[in-house]
Design a protein around this motif. Sequence first.
Motif, PDB file in Angstrom:
ATOM      1  N   TRP A   1      -0.228   5.923  -4.308  1.00 37.23           N
ATOM      2  CA  TRP A   1       1.056   6.508  -4.674  1.00 37.23           C
ATOM      3  C   TRP A   1       1.037   8.024  -4.530  1.00 37.23           C
ATOM      4  O   TRP A   1       2.088   8.644  -4.304  1.00 37.23           O
ATOM      5  CB  TRP A   1       1.444   6.090  -6.090  1.00 37.23           C
ATOM      6  N   HIS A   2      -0.125   8.637  -4.683  1.00 38.67           N
ATOM      7  CA  HIS A   2      -0.243  10.069  -4.373  1.00 38.67           C
ATOM      8  C   HIS A   2       0.061  10.313  -2.898  1.00 38.67           C
ATOM      9  O   HIS A   2       0.793  11.247  -2.547  1.00 38.67           O
ATOM     10  CB  HIS A   2      -1.648  10.579  -4.702  1.00 38.67           C
ATOM     11  N   ILE A   3      -0.506   9.461  -2.039  1.00 45.14           N
ATOM     12  CA  ILE A   3      -0.285   9.606  -0.595  1.00 45.14           C
ATOM     13  C   ILE A   3       1.187   9.348  -0.263  1.00 45.14           C
ATOM     14  O   ILE A   3       1.776  10.038   0.578  1.00 45.14           O
ATOM     15  CB  ILE A   3      -1.211   8.643   0.178  1.00 45.14           C
ATOM     16  N   PHE A   4       1.772   8.367  -0.929  1.00 50.21           N
ATOM     17  CA  PHE A   4       3.195   8.078  -0.722  1.00 50.21           C
ATOM     18  C   PHE A   4       4.041   9.302  -1.082  1.00 50.21           C
ATOM     19  O   PHE A   4       4.945   9.704  -0.330  1.00 50.21           O
ATOM     20  CB  PHE A   4       3.609   6.876  -1.573  1.00 50.21           C
TER      21      PHE A   4
ATOM     22  N   LEU B   1       1.679  -0.146   4.323  1.00 56.48           N
ATOM     23  CA  LEU B   1       1.817   0.693   5.508  1.00 56.48           C
ATOM     24  C   LEU B   1       3.284   0.910   5.862  1.00 56.48           C
ATOM     25  O   LEU B   1       3.695   2.026   6.215  1.00 56.48           O
ATOM     26  CB  LEU B   1       1.074   0.054   6.684  1.00 56.48           C
ATOM     27  N   ASN B   2       4.080  -0.136   5.760  1.00 52.69           N
ATOM     28  CA  ASN B   2       5.511  -0.007   6.015  1.00 52.69           C
ATOM     29  C   ASN B   2       6.172   0.937   5.021  1.00 52.69           C
ATOM     30  O   ASN B   2       7.085   1.699   5.373  1.00 52.69           O
ATOM     31  CB  ASN B   2       6.189  -1.379   5.957  1.00 52.69           C
ATOM     32  N   ASN B   3       5.714   0.905   3.777  1.00 51.84           N
ATOM     33  CA  ASN B   3       6.266   1.809   2.770  1.00 51.84           C
ATOM     34  C   ASN B   3       5.936   3.271   3.089  1.00 51.84           C
ATOM     35  O   ASN B   3       6.753   4.163   2.818  1.00 51.84           O
ATOM     36  CB  ASN B   3       5.741   1.447   1.383  1.00 51.84           C
ATOM     37  N   LEU B   4       4.757   3.514   3.647  1.00 53.72           N
ATOM     38  CA  LEU B   4       4.411   4.880   4.055  1.00 53.72           C
ATOM     39  C   LEU B   4       5.306   5.348   5.196  1.00 53.72           C
ATOM     40  O   LEU B   4       5.689   6.523   5.263  1.00 53.72           O
ATOM     41  CB  LEU B   4       2.942   4.964   4.468  1.00 53.72           C
TER      42      LEU B   4
ATOM     43  N   PHE C   1       3.640   8.951  13.643  1.00 57.14           N
ATOM     44  CA  PHE C   1       3.005   8.028  12.695  1.00 57.14           C
ATOM     45  C   PHE C   1       2.490   6.754  13.364  1.00 57.14           C
ATOM     46  O   PHE C   1       1.382   6.301  13.051  1.00 57.14           O
ATOM     47  CB  PHE C   1       3.976   7.688  11.566  1.00 57.14           C
ATOM     48  N   PRO C   2       3.255   6.133  14.297  1.00 57.18           N
ATOM     49  CA  PRO C   2       2.721   4.920  14.940  1.00 57.18           C
ATOM     50  C   PRO C   2       1.434   5.142  15.704  1.00 57.18           C
ATOM     51  O   PRO C   2       0.671   4.199  15.919  1.00 57.18           O
ATOM     52  CB  PRO C   2       3.856   4.505  15.897  1.00 57.18           C
ATOM     53  N   ALA C   3       1.162   6.384  16.119  1.00 54.64           N
ATOM     54  CA  ALA C   3      -0.041   6.665  16.910  1.00 54.64           C
ATOM     55  C   ALA C   3      -1.318   6.539  16.092  1.00 54.64           C
ATOM     56  O   ALA C   3      -2.394   6.278  16.649  1.00 54.64           O
ATOM     57  CB  ALA C   3       0.049   8.057  17.531  1.00 54.64           C
ATOM     58  N   TYR C   4      -1.215   6.730  14.773  1.00 50.00           N
ATOM     59  CA  TYR C   4      -2.433   6.649  13.957  1.00 50.00           C
ATOM     60  C   TYR C   4      -2.274   5.693  12.771  1.00 50.00           C
ATOM     61  O   TYR C   4      -3.149   5.633  11.900  1.00 50.00           O
ATOM     62  CB  TYR C   4      -2.817   8.041  13.433  1.00 50.00           C
ATOM     63  N   SER C   5      -1.172   4.946  12.725  1.00 49.07           N
ATOM     64  CA  SER C   5      -0.920   4.076  11.571  1.00 49.07           C
ATOM     65  C   SER C   5      -1.975   2.976  11.438  1.00 49.07           C
ATOM     66  O   SER C   5      -2.401   2.656  10.321  1.00 49.07           O
ATOM     67  CB  SER C   5       0.475   3.469  11.667  1.00 49.07           C
ATOM     68  N   SER C   6      -2.404   2.391  12.544  1.00 49.68           N
ATOM     69  CA  SER C   6      -3.401   1.314  12.478  1.00 49.68           C
ATOM     70  C   SER C   6      -4.721   1.833  11.925  1.00 49.68           C
ATOM     71  O   SER C   6      -5.375   1.162  11.100  1.00 49.68           O
ATOM     72  CB  SER C   6      -3.613   0.712  13.871  1.00 49.68           C
ATOM     73  N   GLN C   7      -5.125   3.012  12.386  1.00 47.39           N
ATOM     74  CA  GLN C   7      -6.366   3.597  11.876  1.00 47.39           C
ATOM     75  C   GLN C   7      -6.228   3.983  10.412  1.00 47.39           C
ATOM     76  O   GLN C   7      -7.174   3.813   9.623  1.00 47.39           O
ATOM     77  CB  GLN C   7      -6.733   4.823  12.722  1.00 47.39           C
TER      78      GLN C   7
ATOM     79  N   LEU D   1      -8.584   2.837   7.329  1.00 51.00           N
ATOM     80  CA  LEU D   1      -9.304   3.819   6.514  1.00 51.00           C
ATOM     81  C   LEU D   1      -8.962   3.696   5.037  1.00 51.00           C
ATOM     82  O   LEU D   1      -9.835   3.857   4.172  1.00 51.00           O
ATOM     83  CB  LEU D   1      -8.984   5.235   7.009  1.00 51.00           C
ATOM     84  N   LEU D   2      -7.697   3.404   4.727  1.00 52.54           N
ATOM     85  CA  LEU D   2      -7.257   3.340   3.335  1.00 52.54           C
ATOM     86  C   LEU D   2      -7.190   1.920   2.799  1.00 52.54           C
ATOM     87  O   LEU D   2      -6.792   1.717   1.653  1.00 52.54           O
ATOM     88  CB  LEU D   2      -5.882   4.003   3.202  1.00 52.54           C
ATOM     89  N   SER D   3      -7.549   0.935   3.632  1.00 57.56           N
ATOM     90  CA  SER D   3      -7.523  -0.483   3.240  1.00 57.56           C
ATOM     91  C   SER D   3      -6.141  -0.883   2.719  1.00 57.56           C
ATOM     92  O   SER D   3      -5.997  -1.442   1.617  1.00 57.56           O
ATOM     93  CB  SER D   3      -8.593  -0.763   2.184  1.00 57.56           C
ATOM     94  N   LEU D   4      -5.128  -0.605   3.531  1.00 62.97           N
ATOM     95  CA  LEU D   4      -3.750  -0.872   3.139  1.00 62.97           C
ATOM     96  C   LEU D   4      -3.310  -2.235   3.642  1.00 62.97           C
ATOM     97  O   LEU D   4      -3.773  -2.721   4.672  1.00 62.97           O
ATOM     98  CB  LEU D   4      -2.811   0.198   3.706  1.00 62.97           C
ATOM     99  N   SER D   5      -2.378  -2.839   2.919  1.00 68.42           N
ATOM    100  CA  SER D   5      -1.714  -4.038   3.411  1.00 68.42           C
ATOM    101  C   SER D   5      -0.592  -3.624   4.358  1.00 68.42           C
ATOM    102  O   SER D   5      -0.216  -2.452   4.426  1.00 68.42           O
ATOM    103  CB  SER D   5      -1.147  -4.853   2.249  1.00 68.42           C
ATOM    104  N   GLN D   6      -0.023  -4.603   5.068  1.00 65.38           N
ATOM    105  CA  GLN D   6       1.062  -4.283   5.989  1.00 65.38           C
ATOM    106  C   GLN D   6       2.288  -3.758   5.241  1.00 65.38           C
ATOM    107  O   GLN D   6       2.970  -2.845   5.711  1.00 65.38           O
ATOM    108  CB  GLN D   6       1.436  -5.534   6.795  1.00 65.38           C
ATOM    109  N   LEU D   7       2.539  -4.293   4.054  1.00 70.55           N
ATOM    110  CA  LEU D   7       3.665  -3.834   3.257  1.00 70.55           C
ATOM    111  C   LEU D   7       3.465  -2.394   2.806  1.00 70.55           C
ATOM    112  O   LEU D   7       4.404  -1.575   2.849  1.00 70.55           O
ATOM    113  CB  LEU D   7       3.851  -4.742   2.044  1.00 70.55           C
TER     114      LEU D   7
END
Length: 524
Positions: free
Chosen positions: A104-107, A46-49, A28-34, A38-44
């Motif tokens: 939330w679907h992705i989660f 992303l951490n939840n994912l 997950f860390p290898a593609y988390s930034s991208q 792509l999904l316009s996520l906040s840091q929080l």
Amino acid sequence: MPRSTALQWLSLVGIIWLQSVNGTNSNFPAYSSQLKQLLSLSQLQLNNLALASDVGKLFGWLAGIAAIYLPLWLVLLIGSTLGFIGYGLQYLFLTHYITFLSYWHIFFLTVLAGNGICWINTVCYVVAINNFPYHRQAAVGLTTSYLGLSAVIYTAAVGAFSSKPSQRAEEYMLFNSIFPLVVSVIAAPFVRHIDTGKPKKVEHGFFVVLMITIATGIYAVTSSLGPISRKSSPWFKVVGLGGCLTALLIIPMAEFMVGILEEKCHINRERRVCDLTTDADEVDDHQDVENRIKDQDNDIVEGKQEICAMEDIGVKLMLKRLNFWLYFFTYISGATLGLVYLNNLGQIAESRGYARTSSLVSLASAFVFFGRLLPSILDYAYSRSKCMVPGPATIAVAMLPMATAFFLLVINGSNLSLHICTAIIGYSTGAITAISVTTTTELFGPNNFGVNHNVVVANIPLGSFLFGGLAALLYRTQGHEHGRCLGLQCYSMTFLIWGSLCSLGVVLALVLHFRTRKFYLQRL
């Protein structure tokens, strides 16, 4: 029975292949930034994912129940199908084949995929324990160590097949969905209980597997770091890792050939015996048969003594035992705490001004891999002397340097200290994770292992939420510009708390050891 012995080793190879592709959450860390972009996520968000995959382990007990009532091949395919659906739908969403997924679907899909990992792990544990009951620590330690190589394998595959760096998130999702399913279909016929009759001497076979495993780990590390990684083609790593995994087939093939030769020699020996008619020869043959029967009985008795447990109970009784809660909080203060540190490694390195985060992550993964090998090395070293290393005491020994590393991070802010402490924490985390598998069996029995161990590891999402949330809260209080924090003080209080919790875990492990020492002394 050459075929059954060969199938026994073939099942181990199948488990190793499954484990090598089952750590889909580790990349997950290898593609988390991208993915964040792509999904316009906040840091929080992303951490939840990142936490979502661990949340799936809360329902890992379902896999344990399924392993009791369903064929193992079906449990295996269910787990790989869950990952296929979880990551496959995310891949379709990222490539715009479907557009209706919300955050939330992705989660939920990530939780589903994380739960699929538990199903595959459960099958691997059950098969390793059942097929190698007298050397289960070596079997479990060797197979689970390959989980540490999953990130290396997926990174190599993406590097070899990736056409555009901007599409790597999609390709990670694609490989995460396909690889476990394909390997599960290949391994399903062999991942089952194999009855080999009387206990066999398998130390030499485990030694060969151990040497191949160590060589694979060294190759993975050297091909990922330094000038070799920059100069070599991505296909070089793919072919090399594939060759190392294929080399494991040497053991079942050799066992099959040796078994055939032994059968032929046995048949010829029986023919020669039939030609002898003297009473003395008949008496000798009769005595030889009796001696063999006695040897078999002795081997079986020794085997039964080795696979005995302190008690064999279900999850309801286990939850009422003080030993379980000592074990539960020992685990959460050791392996789970180490995993939280590794999950926050990128931000920890950033706060200390260290830019080469990828090399630090590779270092941590390498030592997690070798830490997982510790039970196998101990089992091989003590197998000849019939000694048994107590699980709780071994966990306490593994946690002690981890606690020291956390305290060292508080007082020393150098890059050298960061590397050394990361290596120590990675090694201890891997060792505790592998040792806990056999310790669960020794404390609570093998018959309900699938459910019992999944209840034990349910502390991982709980610990990730508590310890990770605490680290984020303390980090925020020290943040300055745009919530970022730079300097040794960013995680100093966090490391102090983590070190204290780990020290408490050492005490709990020692208490558990003294409560169970009579059981381990009886097995010496």
